[in-house]
Design an enzyme around this catalytic site. Structure first.
Site, PDB file in Angstrom:
ATOM      1  N   ARG A   1     -43.728  -3.087 -14.647  1.00 49.99           N
ATOM      2  CA  ARG A   1     -44.577  -2.697 -13.515  1.00 49.99           C
ATOM      3  C   ARG A   1     -45.874  -2.163 -14.097  1.00 49.99           C
ATOM      4  NH1 ARG A   1     -45.180   1.449 -15.531  1.00 49.99           N
ATOM      5  NH2 ARG A   1     -46.302   2.073 -13.673  1.00 49.99           N
ATOM      6  N   GLY A   2     -46.809  -1.880 -13.204  1.00 50.49           N
ATOM      7  CA  GLY A   2     -48.141  -1.492 -13.661  1.00 50.49           C
ATOM      8  C   GLY A   2     -48.992  -2.752 -13.689  1.00 50.49           C
TER       9      GLY A   2
ATOM     10  N   ARG B   1     -45.450  -9.528  -6.335  1.00 52.09           N
ATOM     11  CA  ARG B   1     -45.963  -8.241  -5.837  1.00 52.09           C
ATOM     12  C   ARG B   1     -47.394  -8.471  -5.352  1.00 52.09           C
ATOM     13  NH1 ARG B   1     -44.677  -3.048  -9.162  1.00 52.09           N
ATOM     14  NH2 ARG B   1     -44.869  -2.187  -7.065  1.00 52.09           N
TER      15      ARG B   1
ATOM     16  N   ASP C   1     -54.503  -0.438  -9.032  1.00 52.22           N
ATOM     17  CA  ASP C   1     -53.871  -1.743  -8.833  1.00 52.22           C
ATOM     18  C   ASP C   1     -54.868  -2.782  -8.348  1.00 52.22           C
ATOM     19  OD1 ASP C   1     -51.448   0.190  -8.744  1.00 52.22           O
ATOM     20  OD2 ASP C   1     -50.697  -1.833  -9.125  1.00 52.22           O
TER      21      ASP C   1
ATOM     22  N   ASN D   1     -54.057   2.372  -5.478  1.00 51.02           N
ATOM     23  CA  ASN D   1     -53.184   2.803  -6.585  1.00 51.02           C
ATOM     24  C   ASN D   1     -51.899   3.355  -5.968  1.00 51.02           C
ATOM     25  OD1 ASN D   1     -52.771   3.194  -9.480  1.00 51.02           O
ATOM     26  ND2 ASN D   1     -52.868   5.381  -9.051  1.00 51.02           N
ATOM     27  N   LYS D   2     -51.003   3.794  -6.822  1.00 51.82           N
ATOM     28  CA  LYS D   2     -49.689   4.267  -6.384  1.00 51.82           C
ATOM     29  C   LYS D   2     -49.769   5.222  -5.197  1.00 51.82           C
ATOM     30  CE  LYS D   2     -46.507   3.268  -7.496  1.00 51.82           C
ATOM     31  NZ  LYS D   2     -45.866   2.188  -6.683  1.00 51.82           N
TER      32      LYS D   2
END
Ligand code: MRU
Length: 323
Positions: free
Chosen positions: A44-45, A78, A217, A227-228
């Site tokens: 992930r990332g 994703r 992201d 982002n998260k």
């Protein structure tokens, strides 16, 4: 450290679902396995997702698969991380020009890692000796390779002898901060403390945070950053307390086709990630949950974006398009 690599036609990944308690390697033998690894967050990332997809394309090419089909399988994993689409397009174009897909994927991975080293050099200058830096999620080596994005300036400052301290947001629901960033900080020997996501405002208001650095992201042309989930809140509270808020990301994370963050597709993941902590149910049976994986931080809350080609104000992103 490499989160993902390609060996004898197999895509090998550190299984990030298992860290920090178990260190296991996940082996993907087909592009379908690679897609599974991205979807299920073995890897992930944003940049690491891109590198994994590039290797997935190389694997499909070696297996003489229909490359349009492989492209689609990897693409539908994703939706938010722009690096995924950037990497897939890089590979498709290179292959259509007759390039060797394995060499192209290796070239892609190396170039992203080198870009992150430069992010480290550019961002390190912003960190003063004694700084206490807050970060959210994991934008470290596990999310890129070697340097990470948000962690690149932190690692570089530490290696240059600056005394620094890192506040690690635990990052519910998948705990990328508590599990992965803390693990990376420990490996590097950087002093840190994990805090519940809800505690960030408390420490900011008490004067315990000198700067925030997060990854991204996807970045839209107006400088809005996805982002998260939870990043937006940190940015607003940092702004309220006069704390500089930086985003670190390579140019592969910029989506110049989008005029604003409102157009960024936000992934919503299974409600089970909220209702359960690992295998343990923590909510009443029958309760439902919502689980957006990302949020958008408006440009006005962002002090600067640290890239491999310099540090820019969000209002300058538009001009990067021309470069
Ligand atoms: O859901 P994840 O773990 O893939 O989300 C990761 C993040 O939000 C990171 O901050 C971002 O991808 C940057 S990684 C260098």
């Amino acid at each position: 450290m490499r989160a993902v690599w390609f060996e004898d036609g197999i895509v090998k990944l550190i299984d990030q679902r298992k860290l920090p308690l178990h260190f296991e390697i996940f082996e993907a033998s087909t592009p379908e396995d690679v897609a599974f690894a991205i979807k299920e967050m073995v890897v992930r990332g944003a940049p690491a997702i891109g590198i994994t997809a590039a290797y997935g394309m190389a694997q499909g090419w070696l297996q003489r698969r229909n490359m349009d089909e492989v492209f689609e399988i990897l693409k539908n994993t994703r939706p938010t991380a722009h690096d995924l689409f950037y990497a897939l397009n890089f590979m498709r174009e290179g292959i259509s020009r007759g390039g060797d897909a394995v060499k192209l994927a290796e070239e892609y991975a190396e170039s992203i890692i080198e870009k992150c080293r430069k992010i480290g050099e550019n961002g390190e200058k912003l960190i003063k000796d004694g700084y206490r830096i807050l970060t959210h999620c994991n934008a470290g080596a596990l999310a890129v390779g070697d340097w990470g994005t948000a962690t690149a300036p932190i690692r570089m400052a530490y290696r240059n002898g600056k005394k620094i301290f890192v506040w690690v947001d635990e990052t519910r629901p998948r705990l990328q901060g508590a599990r992965l960033t803390a693990w990376e900080m420990q490996q590097e020997g950087i002093e840190h403390a994990i805090i519940a996501d809800n505690a960030a405002g408390y420490f900011m208001r008490k004067g315990g945070v000198d700067m925030v650095i997060v990854g991204a992201d996807r970045i839209a042309s107006n400088g809005d950053v996805a982002n998260k989930i939870g990043t937006y809140e940190k940015a607003v509270v940092a702004h309220e307390n006069g704390i500089p808020f930086y985003v670190a990301a390579p140019i592969s994370t910029f989506d110049f086709s989008l005029s604003s963050g409102d157009d960024i597709p936000i992934e919503e993941r299974s409600e089970d990630e909220v209702l359960f902590c690992r295998e343990c149910r923590i909510a009443p049976h029958g309760s439902r949950a919502r689980n957006p994986a990302f949020d958008v931080t408006p440009a006005k809350y962002i002090t600067g974006i640290i890239t491999e080609i310099g540090v820019f104000k969000p209002s300058e992103v538009e001009k990067l398009k021309k470069l």
